[in-house]
Design a protein around this motif. Structure first.
Motif, PDB file in Angstrom:
ATOM      1  N   LYS A  33      57.598  37.228  13.757  1.00 36.85           N
ATOM      2  CA  LYS A  33      58.430  36.051  13.483  1.00 36.85           C
ATOM      3  C   LYS A  33      57.516  34.877  13.152  1.00 36.85           C
ATOM      4  O   LYS A  33      56.518  34.664  13.837  1.00 36.85           O
ATOM      5  N   LYS A  62      66.001  28.205  11.495  1.00 41.36           N
ATOM      6  CA  LYS A  62      67.155  27.579  12.180  1.00 41.36           C
ATOM      7  C   LYS A  62      67.799  26.491  11.316  1.00 41.36           C
ATOM      8  O   LYS A  62      67.887  25.321  11.711  1.00 41.36           O
ATOM      9  N   VAL A 118      72.610  28.413  22.145  1.00 44.44           N
ATOM     10  CA  VAL A 118      71.966  27.343  22.933  1.00 44.44           C
ATOM     11  C   VAL A 118      70.494  27.722  23.095  1.00 44.44           C
ATOM     12  O   VAL A 118      70.197  28.838  23.573  1.00 44.44           O
ATOM     13  N   LEU A 119      69.605  26.855  22.692  1.00 49.13           N
ATOM     14  CA  LEU A 119      68.171  27.145  22.779  1.00 49.13           C
ATOM     15  C   LEU A 119      67.803  27.594  24.196  1.00 49.13           C
ATOM     16  O   LEU A 119      68.284  27.023  25.189  1.00 49.13           O
ATOM     17  N   PRO A 178      64.874  35.160  22.708  1.00 50.17           N
ATOM     18  CA  PRO A 178      63.607  34.565  23.131  1.00 50.17           C
ATOM     19  C   PRO A 178      63.702  34.255  24.645  1.00 50.17           C
ATOM     20  O   PRO A 178      64.652  34.679  25.308  1.00 50.17           O
ATOM     21  N   VAL A 208      62.156  38.343  21.495  1.00 51.97           N
ATOM     22  CA  VAL A 208      61.202  37.470  20.792  1.00 51.97           C
ATOM     23  C   VAL A 208      60.174  36.999  21.821  1.00 51.97           C
ATOM     24  O   VAL A 208      60.527  36.314  22.792  1.00 51.97           O
ATOM     25  N   ILE A 209      58.922  37.370  21.602  1.00 51.61           N
ATOM     26  CA  ILE A 209      57.889  37.058  22.605  1.00 51.61           C
ATOM     27  C   ILE A 209      56.697  36.418  21.903  1.00 51.61           C
ATOM     28  O   ILE A 209      56.100  37.026  21.005  1.00 51.61           O
ATOM     29  N   GLY A 210      56.372  35.199  22.318  1.00 52.53           N
ATOM     30  CA  GLY A 210      55.253  34.486  21.717  1.00 52.53           C
ATOM     31  C   GLY A 210      54.076  34.382  22.639  1.00 52.53           C
ATOM     32  O   GLY A 210      53.238  35.289  22.735  1.00 52.53           O
TER      33      GLY A 210
HETATM   34  O1  LIG Z   1      66.522  29.571  21.615  1.00 54.27           O
HETATM   35  C1  LIG Z   1      65.413  29.777  21.090  1.00 54.27           C
HETATM   36  C2  LIG Z   1      65.246  29.984  19.743  1.00 54.27           C
HETATM   37  C3  LIG Z   1      64.008  30.245  19.241  1.00 54.27           C
HETATM   38  N1  LIG Z   1      62.921  30.290  20.040  1.00 54.27           N
HETATM   39  C4  LIG Z   1      61.607  30.609  19.434  1.00 54.27           C
HETATM   40  O2  LIG Z   1      61.096  31.809  20.038  1.00 54.27           O
HETATM   41  C5  LIG Z   1      59.722  31.705  20.281  1.00 54.27           C
HETATM   42  C6  LIG Z   1      59.461  31.871  21.755  1.00 54.27           C
HETATM   43  O3  LIG Z   1      58.087  31.706  22.018  1.00 54.27           O
HETATM   44  P1  LIG Z   1      57.473  31.804  23.484  1.00 54.27           P
HETATM   45  O4  LIG Z   1      56.051  31.418  23.263  1.00 54.27           O
HETATM   46  O5  LIG Z   1      57.629  33.239  23.919  1.00 54.27           O
HETATM   47  O6  LIG Z   1      58.193  30.860  24.370  1.00 54.27           O
HETATM   48  C7  LIG Z   1      59.265  30.357  19.709  1.00 54.27           C
HETATM   49  O7  LIG Z   1      58.755  30.587  18.417  1.00 54.27           O
HETATM   50  C8  LIG Z   1      60.545  29.537  19.631  1.00 54.27           C
HETATM   51  O8  LIG Z   1      60.545  28.656  18.529  1.00 54.27           O
HETATM   52  C9  LIG Z   1      63.072  30.066  21.380  1.00 54.27           C
HETATM   53  O9  LIG Z   1      62.091  30.090  22.164  1.00 54.27           O
HETATM   54  N2  LIG Z   1      64.327  29.832  21.875  1.00 54.27           N
END
Ligand SMILES: O=c1ccn([C@@H]2O[C@H](COP(=O)(O)O)[C@@H](O)[C@H]2O)c(=O)[nH]1
Length: 234
Positions: A33, A62, A118-119, A178, A208-210
């Motif tokens: 992503k 988004k 919701v984020l 995420p 989704v894992i950053g």
């Molecule tokens: O609700 C949301 C939507 C998008 N994100 C995105 O996901 C990754 C999460 O990264 P981490 O480092 O694992 O926290 C990041 O790119 C956000 O923009 C989200 O976290 N939440």
């Protein structure tokens, strides 16, 4: 469990660092992503660089604007050949329907189109500051209903809402979550979190894992450990 549920969030300000990590990863093990930071810095060229390495790419921009503008932006994202892209459900039904319609001309090559509810960084208290005086899960459900009505492919939500959304909308409605944190890892700015195996168990389709991967001393080892933690529960 969905095929290849792990989506690695690449939030780098340096393209060389991102490509160094990508070149260590296996497209059979994960998808990738990029979001607002990397796309603003490196644009469609980065999308091509990632596609040349055979990864499915989630373009997480988004979009949230008037229907005409969002429709054109989603169509431009589809022209890049990405696997998935997204809008904010808070943009409303007409905006989401316009985005969906814009993909019709792309036929079977259209990306999956999902909507952010919701984020995952937001708590009930954060919502209250916006005048939304219901628990996050209720607002997520409300926005997911609108997204389902607009016939999008699914939503971004936290894994904490996954069970409710799967039982309400069924298996085909994709849940992209995420806020995933392996046990013991730093939550950072995320509020509504869950571990990878728990998230899969409650119905998340894509995790989704950053930072738990990209900021690890050994990102490949971190990804491999998460991947293995999912295999053992199948
Ligand atoms: O609700 C949301 C939507 C998008 N994100 C995105 O996901 C990754 C999460 O990264 P981490 O480092 O694992 O926290 C990041 O790119 C956000 O923009 C989200 O976290 N939440």
């Amino acid at each position: 469990m969905t095929d290849k549920p792990i989506v690695v969030a690449l939030d780098y300000d340096n393209k060389a660092d991102a490509l160094t990590l990508i070149d260590k990863l296996d497209p059979a093990m994960c998808r990738l992503k990029i979001g607002k930071e990397m796309f603003t810095l490196f644009g469609p060229t980065l999308v091509k660089d990632i596609h040349n390495r055979n990864f499915d790419l989630f373009l997480d921009l988004k979009f949230h604007d008037i229907p005409n503008t969002v429709a054109k932006a989603v169509s431009a994202a589809a022209d890049l050949g990405v696997w998935m892209t997204n809008v904010h459900a808070s943009g409303g039904l007409a905006m989401m329907q316009a985005a969906k319609n814009a993909l019709k001309s792309h036929g079977k090559d259209a990306p999956l189109l999902i909507a952010v509810t919701v984020l995952t960084s937001m708590s009930d208290e954060d919502l209250a500051l916006l005048g939304i005086n219901v628990p996050a899960f209720e607002h997520v459900l409300r926005l997911a209903k609108l997204t389902h009505q607009a016939e999008l492919d699914g939503v971004v939500c936290s894994a904490q809402e996954a069970k409710l959304l799967k039982s309400t909308f069924g298996e085909d409605f994709k849940l992209v979550t995420p806020g995933i944190r392996p046990a013991g890892s730093d939550a950072g700015d995320q509020h509504r979190i869950m571990t990878p195996p728990q998230a899969i168990a409650v119905g998340s389709d894509y995790l989704v894992i950053g930072r738990p991967i990209t900021k690890a001393v050994d990102p490949l080892a971190a990804l491999t450990a998460i991947h293995q933690s999912l295999q053992t529960q199948v």
